[in-house]
Design an enzyme around this catalytic site. Structure first.
Site, PDB file in Angstrom:
ATOM      1  N   TRP A 200       0.886  -1.250   0.056  1.00 40.70           N
ATOM      2  CA  TRP A 200      -0.190   0.016  -0.041  1.00 40.70           C
ATOM      3  C   TRP A 200       1.040   1.291   0.048  1.00 40.70           C
ATOM      4  O   TRP A 200       1.871   1.326   0.791  1.00 40.70           O
ATOM      5  CB  TRP A 200      -0.943   0.108   1.256  1.00 40.70           C
ATOM      6  CG  TRP A 200      -1.723   1.274   1.332  1.00 40.70           C
ATOM      7  CD1 TRP A 200      -2.832   1.639   0.651  1.00 40.70           C
ATOM      8  CD2 TRP A 200      -1.426   2.451   2.285  1.00 40.70           C
ATOM      9  NE1 TRP A 200      -3.170   2.941   1.115  1.00 40.70           N
ATOM     10  CE2 TRP A 200      -2.393   3.550   1.846  1.00 40.70           C
ATOM     11  CE3 TRP A 200      -0.412   2.758   2.987  1.00 40.70           C
ATOM     12  CZ2 TRP A 200      -2.294   4.608   2.243  1.00 40.70           C
ATOM     13  CZ3 TRP A 200      -0.459   4.042   3.921  1.00 40.70           C
ATOM     14  CH2 TRP A 200      -1.519   4.890   3.299  1.00 40.70           C
ATOM     15  N   ASP A 368     -15.181   9.367  -0.264  1.00 45.09           N
ATOM     16  CA  ASP A 368     -15.835   8.569   0.782  1.00 45.09           C
ATOM     17  C   ASP A 368     -16.390   9.350   1.885  1.00 45.09           C
ATOM     18  O   ASP A 368     -15.778  10.556   2.546  1.00 45.09           O
ATOM     19  CB  ASP A 368     -14.766   7.760   1.247  1.00 45.09           C
ATOM     20  CG  ASP A 368     -15.336   6.631   2.257  1.00 45.09           C
ATOM     21  OD1 ASP A 368     -16.452   6.658   2.570  1.00 45.09           O
ATOM     22  OD2 ASP A 368     -14.323   5.978   2.901  1.00 45.09           O
ATOM     23  N   ASP A 479     -14.020   1.717  -5.592  1.00 44.57           N
ATOM     24  CA  ASP A 479     -12.927   1.380  -4.513  1.00 44.57           C
ATOM     25  C   ASP A 479     -12.940   0.046  -4.055  1.00 44.57           C
ATOM     26  O   ASP A 479     -14.160  -0.701  -4.129  1.00 44.57           O
ATOM     27  CB  ASP A 479     -12.812   2.359  -3.352  1.00 44.57           C
ATOM     28  CG  ASP A 479     -11.279   2.719  -2.862  1.00 44.57           C
ATOM     29  OD1 ASP A 479     -10.634   1.677  -3.074  1.00 44.57           O
ATOM     30  OD2 ASP A 479     -11.107   3.770  -2.368  1.00 44.57           O
ATOM     31  N   CYS A 527      -9.801   1.781  -8.349  1.00 42.75           N
ATOM     32  CA  CYS A 527      -8.959   2.077  -7.103  1.00 42.75           C
ATOM     33  C   CYS A 527      -9.211   0.800  -6.176  1.00 42.75           C
ATOM     34  O   CYS A 527     -10.141   0.103  -5.861  1.00 42.75           O
ATOM     35  CB  CYS A 527      -9.839   3.626  -6.426  1.00 42.75           C
ATOM     36  SG  CYS A 527      -8.882   3.679  -4.768  1.00 42.75           S
ATOM     37  N   ASP A 549      -2.472   5.753  -3.347  1.00 43.72           N
ATOM     38  CA  ASP A 549      -2.745   6.636  -2.232  1.00 43.72           C
ATOM     39  C   ASP A 549      -1.488   7.376  -1.831  1.00 43.72           C
ATOM     40  O   ASP A 549      -1.889   8.637  -1.058  1.00 43.72           O
ATOM     41  CB  ASP A 549      -3.341   5.849  -0.946  1.00 43.72           C
ATOM     42  CG  ASP A 549      -4.787   5.464  -1.190  1.00 43.72           C
ATOM     43  OD1 ASP A 549      -5.524   5.989  -1.989  1.00 43.72           O
ATOM     44  OD2 ASP A 549      -5.093   4.716  -0.405  1.00 43.72           O
TER      45      ASP A 549
HETATM   46  C1  GLA Z   1      -9.047   4.446  -0.325  1.00 44.07           C
HETATM   47  C2  GLA Z   1      -8.700   5.200  -1.470  1.00 44.07           C
HETATM   48  C3  GLA Z   1      -8.671   6.591  -1.012  1.00 44.07           C
HETATM   49  C4  GLA Z   1      -9.865   7.160  -0.619  1.00 44.07           C
HETATM   50  C5  GLA Z   1     -10.310   6.148   0.601  1.00 44.07           C
HETATM   51  C6  GLA Z   1     -11.589   6.541   1.198  1.00 44.07           C
HETATM   52  O1  GLA Z   1      -8.025   4.434   0.613  1.00 44.07           O
HETATM   53  O2  GLA Z   1      -7.551   4.757  -2.313  1.00 44.07           O
HETATM   54  O3  GLA Z   1      -8.257   7.379  -2.370  1.00 44.07           O
HETATM   55  O4  GLA Z   1     -10.882   7.108  -1.614  1.00 44.07           O
HETATM   56  O5  GLA Z   1     -10.260   4.936   0.248  1.00 44.07           O
HETATM   57  O6  GLA Z   1     -11.926   5.785   2.168  1.00 44.07           O
END
Ligand code: GLA
Length: 726
Positions: A200, A368, A479, A527, A549
């Site tokens: 990650w 989110d 996502d 995503c 991220d």
């Molecule tokens: C993941 C995505 C982020 C964001 C968060 C929201 O980590 O990669 O860009 O959208 O979720 O919870």
């Protein structure tokens, strides 16, 4: 026709513009892989010039007429149980408990075009004249199992798509334990095993290690292609660079458990295999049923990694990505995630949108936190109903207000997940993946919905579609923020439990196909905690993907550089975020962050209201510049001129029609070491190129051979130059 079959010796010769792939049938009906590499005119003989010799002691001589053992042969689709002791491509269990298979060549078929793979993502053709396909059928006569090996040869791209169909044409139920998509043999071991490792916020770092005798392997057992190992390997000569040397690429068009492995045997022959991971896999085929493997895209380059990547970029950009956004320029977006996280209301979002509109951004994405009671990541996944405390007038009103500014509106979903604290979980506690009696292990405080269940898939389609129908939504960020544990499903009988991982992925593909085809105007961005599951399979449904991220400019250089080994710039979501950076705390200039993000699908992920007037002026310049050059970056041929994995700077070049964009980044300044020379690639030697800011003129041969010199004077310095061919 790019495929020929020489009938006398049964030699199949597949030719792309610059490569040849050759197979032959031995007189005992073994199908052998004979050659893959630079294009040849003709392959003449199987046995007179055979690449392997010697005695395979302790291997049965099962082909006495040639004093040979299958264990020394380059079997095109090796099966378990014969005299071949290496890793098989095919392994099955029969009703009597035995698992010996012996495939013999049966027939072949050649046709123009390429078939669709039922239920799976795959490259495609728009006209039959773009490709030819060879299907070779092998048969195990005792059980009636047949495999159809499919090879699509693209006529204008140096790529071959391989996949396999397993057919049960016998009388008994068979459990397929392994059915890989491709096996290829290279006849020496002087290669490096190259792969993209990650985690990650640190996706796709380029790893290289020399091949040794034995097995070298990467895989995923996460029911997702994962952040950790992308479904891709390359085998490259140790001296291969970006511009020279043999490189073989293997990219798997699949999003679940995968395996890429090379086994080097006692003859130093390397068997390269790619497919669904046999670990935890088993698929029951009752008589009359078929199993289709996903496809692998093979390419060979004699001009190093750069050419390999450009082949993937072209094929995936034009014949894997679908829909209107394949060609159309995509909007520049602003996303509120790093600006507000879940702490927002309509007023805050509108303020971000208004400022974004004033500088020229096209699309406002609400991330989110807009549904259920989602103020933290501990609840509400599955409840795709707007939170009226945050957005009292609903999504429709917010989207309409954003539209009235002249911007499009986009929304975040995580449809494959369920929170224990959700109305959906209270109503259907058994819709998550689980095993009765075992703890349901949460990850990011959430569980995974069981997409092998039809009612769950229908729920997801209905829930997402009803939100999309309810408001003018032009973009979806889809996502997927955990990997699956407690694998199994009550939707499957005990003898089919090992089908779960692949059935989950088929379920995701089905849901994505239904939703994306119901909303062809909507732009979908994938995503998975950033760039987990950023694989070729997903590009069939989403034309772009949130690359990571990690939005730090420096970290992004490595992530985007590694990602570009396979993925084109047009698929890589890249945003300018605030400093100090939220993931690593680094301060880098806005100019640098902008230049890094411009090398992908450009956007912002911060509140522009927090910037100074000078910074806002720079943002306006960045937007104008990006909109001017984006077709060069999105559709151009990419050349990696300097690597963040190897030095203190990075440089990428994009060439499209008569324009060239060169970006140079200094990561770390240095003293008394002279300048860095960057030699451009892919230009017309005898043409004149004008650098558009200074008006300076250069010949193509000068830029490619003398090069341009840059000083690494400051940390996080960057230059973006545009050249126009005269
Ligand atoms: C993941 C995505 C982020 C964001 C968060 C929201 O980590 O990669 O860009 O959208 O979720 O919870």
């Amino acid at each position: 026709m790019s495929i020929s079959c020489q009938k006398k010796d049964k030699i199949f010769h597949l030719q792309t513009p610059n490569t040849s792939y050759v197979m032959g049938v031995l007189d005992n009906k073994h199908l052998l892989h004979l050659y893959y590499g630079k294009r040849i005119d003709e392959y003449c003989c199987i046995l007179d010039n055979f690449p392997i010799s010697g005695e395979s002691a302790f291997s049965p001589i099962d082909i006495p007429e040639h004093f040979m053992s299958t264990n020394m042969l380059p079997m095109e689709y090796p099966c378990y149980g014969s005299a071949d002791f290496r890793s098989p491509a095919f392994h099955a269990e029969y009703e009597d408990g035995s698992s010996v298979t012996c495939f013999e060549y049966e027939s072949y078929k050649i046709f123009s075009g390429k078939k669709k793979l039922p239920g799976l993502p795959a490259t495609y053709v728009e006209e039959d004249s773009e490709a030819d396909t060879l299907e070779i059928t092998l048969c195990d006569h005792l059980t009636g199992i047949r495999v159809v090996l499919s090879y699509t040869v693209f006529n204008h791209i140096d790529a071959i798509a391989k996949s396999v169909q397993v057919k049960n044409e016998g009388a008994q139920t068979v459990t397929v334990k392994s059915a890989l998509s491709s096996t290829v043999h290279l006849f020496d071991k002087n290669y490096e095993f190259v792969h993209l490792e990650g985690a990650w916020a640190r996706e796709r770092s380029i790893q290289k290690r020399p091949l040794l005798n034995g097995v070298m392997q990467i895989d995923s057992k996460r029911v997702s292609s994962s952040h950790h190992h992308s479904p891709f390997i390359a085998l490259a000569r140790p001296y291969a660079t970006e511009t020279q040397g043999d490189v073989y690429g293997f990219s798997f068009v699949y999003s679940g458990n995968h395996i890429e492995q090379v086994e080097v045997n006692e003859f130093d022959v390397a068997r390269v295999q790619v497919g669904i991971n046999p670990f935890g896999f088993g698929w029951q085929l009752i008589p009359g049923e078929t199993f289709q493997t996903p496809e692998v895209i093979l390419t060979y380059s004699d001009e190093g990694f750069g050419k390999m990547s450009r082949t993937y970029h072209k094929l995936y950009r034009t014949r894997l990505v679908r829909g209107k956004y394949r060609e159309e320029e995509r909007p520049v977006l602003i996303n509120n995630w790093e600006a507000t996280y879940m702490d927002f209301n309509e007023e805050k979002i509108m303020k971000i949108a208004e400022k974004a509109q004033s500088v020229g951004i096209d699309l406002m994405v609400l991330d989110d936190g807009w549904f259920g009671k989602r103020n933290s990541d501990n609840c509400s996944l599955g409840d795709w109903v707007v939170d009226r405390n945050k957005l009292p007038n609903g999504i429709e009103s917010l989207a309409t207000k954003v539209n009235e500014l002249g911007m499009q509106f986009g929304l975040w979903f995580e449809p494959e997940m369920i929170s224990e604290d959700s109305d959906l979980y209270r109503k259907y506690p058994d819709w998550c993946v689980h095993i009765d009696g075992r703890k349901r292990i949460p990850a990011r405080q959430q569980l995974t919905l069981d997409l092998t269940k039809e009612e769950v898939r229908d729920y997801i389609v209905e829930a997402v579609c009803s939100v999309l129908k309810s408001a003018p939504i032009s973009y979806v960020k889809w996502d997927y923020n955990r990997n699956v544990t407690e694998i199994g499903s009550k939707s499957l009988p005990p003898e089919r439990q090992q089908e779960f991982a692949h059935r989950y992925v088929l379920g995701v593909y089905e849901v994505l196909e239904r939703i994306t085809s119901a909303f062809p105007e909507v732009l979908f961005e994938g995503c998975s905690g950033g760039g987990g599951r950023f694989d070729a399979g997903m590009l069939y449904y989403y034309p772009q993907y949130w690359t990571s991220d990690n939005t730090d400019g420096v970290e992004r250089l490595s992530i985007q550089h590694g990602t570009s080994m396979v993925m084109p710039a047009s698929t890589m979501g890249a945003h300018v975020s605030a400093v100090p950076n939220h993931q690593v705390g680094r301060n880098t200039p806005l100019l640098f962050r902008g230049h890094v993000a411009m090398a992908g699908q450009f956007g912002y992920e911060l509140d522009l209201n927090t910037l100074s007037e000078e910074e806002i002026d720079l943002v306006k310049e960045q937007l104008a510049q990006y909109k001017d050059i984006r077709n060069v970056i999105q559709k151009g041929e990419m050349y990696r001129l300097a690597s963040p994995f190897e030095g203190r700077n990075t440089s990428w070049e994009y060439v499209y029609e008569d324009r060239v964009v060169l970006i140079y980044y200094t990561i770390c300044a240095r003293s008394t070491l002279g300048k860095t020379c960057i030699k451009l690639c892919g230009l017309d030697e005898h043409a004149t190129y004008v650098e558009t800011t200074s008006g300076k003129e250069y010949r193509g041969s000068y830029l490619m051979n003398v090069g341009l010199y840059f000083e690494d004077k400051k940390d996080y310095d960057s230059f973006l130059l545009v050249f126009k061919k005269q």
